[in-house]
Design an enzyme around this catalytic site. Structure first.
Site, short mmCIF file in Angstrom:
data_model
loop_
_atom_site.label_atom_id
_atom_site.label_comp_id
_atom_site.label_asym_id
_atom_site.label_seq_id
_atom_site.Cartn_x
_atom_site.Cartn_y
_atom_site.Cartn_z
N ASP A 53 42.09 36.35 44.88
CA ASP A 53 42.10 37.29 43.77
C ASP A 53 43.52 37.83 43.60
O ASP A 53 44.18 38.19 44.58
CB ASP A 53 41.13 38.44 44.04
CG ASP A 53 40.94 39.33 42.83
OD1 ASP A 53 40.02 39.06 42.05
OD2 ASP A 53 41.72 40.28 42.67
N ASN A 108 48.31 43.14 32.76
CA ASN A 108 47.91 43.15 31.36
C ASN A 108 48.30 44.45 30.67
O ASN A 108 48.77 44.45 29.52
CB ASN A 108 46.40 42.93 31.24
CG ASN A 108 46.00 41.51 31.55
OD1 ASN A 108 46.76 40.57 31.34
ND2 ASN A 108 44.77 41.34 32.06
N HIS A 153 48.44 40.84 27.48
CA HIS A 153 47.56 39.78 27.94
C HIS A 153 48.22 38.41 27.91
O HIS A 153 47.86 37.53 28.70
CB HIS A 153 46.27 39.77 27.09
CG HIS A 153 45.36 40.91 27.39
ND1 HIS A 153 45.53 42.17 26.84
CD2 HIS A 153 44.26 41.00 28.20
CE1 HIS A 153 44.58 42.97 27.28
NE2 HIS A 153 43.80 42.30 28.11
N ASP A 160 48.20 35.90 31.00
CA ASP A 160 47.80 34.49 30.97
C ASP A 160 48.85 33.61 31.64
O ASP A 160 48.51 32.65 32.34
CB ASP A 160 47.58 34.03 29.53
CG ASP A 160 46.33 34.64 28.91
OD1 ASP A 160 45.51 35.18 29.67
OD2 ASP A 160 46.19 34.56 27.67
N GLU A 200 40.73 36.95 37.15
CA GLU A 200 41.89 36.62 37.99
C GLU A 200 41.47 36.09 39.35
O GLU A 200 42.26 36.10 40.30
CB GLU A 200 42.76 37.87 38.18
CG GLU A 200 42.13 38.99 38.99
CD GLU A 200 41.24 39.92 38.18
OE1 GLU A 200 40.97 41.04 38.66
OE2 GLU A 200 40.84 39.54 37.06
N ARG A 255 43.41 24.95 60.08
CA ARG A 255 44.12 24.19 59.05
C ARG A 255 44.01 24.86 57.69
O ARG A 255 45.00 25.01 56.96
CB ARG A 255 43.57 22.77 58.98
CG ARG A 255 43.87 21.93 60.20
CD ARG A 255 43.40 20.51 59.99
NE ARG A 255 43.73 19.66 61.13
CZ ARG A 255 43.57 18.34 61.13
NH1 ARG A 255 43.06 17.75 60.07
NH2 ARG A 255 43.89 17.64 62.18
#
Length: 368
Positions: free
Chosen positions: A232, A240, A245, A249, A275, A295
């Site tokens: 996240d 934003n 916005h 993006d 997100e 790993r």
């Protein structure tokens, strides 16, 4: 960056998986249609005239041997056979045309019937056989059409076929061209359908797989073990609110690029929503949970560190929080998702910009 052992190869986002349709159509053509044609030709051999007997025997051998090769050869050779057989067939038709005449192959109603029946059917079959390469299928169909029309025209010119009318070559040309056009239209419809199906599983902004694709994977049978990571972007609402916005993006696309670069074909990346991203990384069936966890944790840490190093729109920086969970073989993916989601919430609660490993799944109780 600390060097670590490479992850086992697994499914990737790009390129798209190979389309199974050409192989399925190839099996239908080579293992069903060709043997049936060969069987019909065999039944015609006893009644064949001397002039057409040689042609029938060669054509029967060509169809049956090709069908047998397709059944015996490994799948990796099927595409070569698919490309070779049309060329050999066209060469055979042209050879019959060149040999037809005085001192060569005489006229025969049986050959005329085979030409008129098999040519349009074969043109359609080849158009479908190369549905993944419409230009190739169209080319083979047109070349076979030209070869058959040339054969009919030569028979007519030399008076070898009393049953052949002056309009037969032209009518054959029109029928075969119509078949090619219909085949091309069908291939185009199929391509549009497949493109639409792929688009339904892609996130239009980042190009990653989307939540629908993740849900389909979650419903699939588990084979081997999986590592599931949820990532996240921290404080993304502030991006934003501060930069707009459009800038947000661009940040999401850049984060997706980092994920794909670091992942390097070692798993699947999804945009879960907003997100948030999800990663599925497969482990070999024999791998231990500790080895796989180490790993994958290193891989997710590389993604987090690379995003933290980069400068985005307006000179700002963003960070990632991640939760990681291991899903043993046979466990529903939803269970691993819940553990990874809990680990992600813990990463955010502990200060963000970090990777948190979820506890191992509880082992099933041993029956006495």
């Amino acid at each position: 960056m600390k060097e670590r052992a490479p992850m086992p190869p697994g499914p990737t986002n790009p390129p798209a998986p190979q389309d199974p349709l050409p192989e399925r159509i190839g099996q239908l053509y080579f293992r069903v249609a060709l043997p049936l044609v060969g069987a019909v030709l065999l039944t015609a051999v006893p009644d064949a005239r001397p002039g057409s007997l040689r042609v029938l025997l060669v054509l029967t051998a060509l169809t049956l041997v090709t069908a047998l090769l397709h059944a015996l050869l490994p799948v990796r050779w099927h595409d070569l056979l698919r490309r070779t057989f049309p060329g050999v067939t066209v060469a055979f038709v042209l050879g019959v045309a060149l040999l037809s005449g005085p001192g060569g192959l005489p006229g025969d109603p049986q050959l005329l019937t085979l030409t008129l029946l098999l040519t349009p059917a074969t043109v359609l079959a080849w158009t479908l056989l190369f549905m993944d390469e419409p230009r190739t299928g169209r080319l083979y169909g047109l070349v076979l059409t030209g070869s058959a029309v040339a054969l009919l025209w030569r028979w007519q010119l030399r008076g070898l076929q009393p049953q052949l009318t002056t309009h037969t070559p032209l009518l054959t040309l029109i029928v075969c061209l119509t078949v090619v056009l219909y085949g091309v239209a069908f291939a185009d419809i199929n391509r549009r359908y497949r493109d639409g199906e792929r688009a339904l599983r892609r996130d239009t902004l980042t190009g990653l797989l989307n939540r629908r694709a993740f849900d389909e994977q979650a419903r699939a049978s588990a084979v081997g073990s999986w590592a599931l990571a949820l990532l996240d972007v921290d404080h993304f609402k502030g991006v934003n609110d501060t930069h707009g916005h459009t800038a947000g993006d661009r940040v999401l696309r850049a984060v997706a690029d980092v994920i794909l670069d670091v992942l390097a074909g070692q798993g699947r990346a999804y945009r879960w929503g907003g997100e948030e991203f999800a990663l599925l990384l497969p482990g070999p069936p024999a791998a231990g949970s500790a080895d796989l966890t180490v790993r994958v944790a290193g891989l997710i840490e590389d993604i987090r560190a690379e995003v933290a190093r980069r400068t985005f729109t307006g000179g700002q920086r963003v960070t990632l929080s991640a939760g990681l969970s291991l899903s043993p073989a046979g466990e529903p993916l939803q269970a691993a998702f819940e553990r990874a989601d809990a680990a992600l919430r813990r990463a955010k609660a502990d200060g963000r910009d970090r990777v948190v490993l979820a506890p191992a799944p509880p082992r099933p109780a041993q029956t006495p």
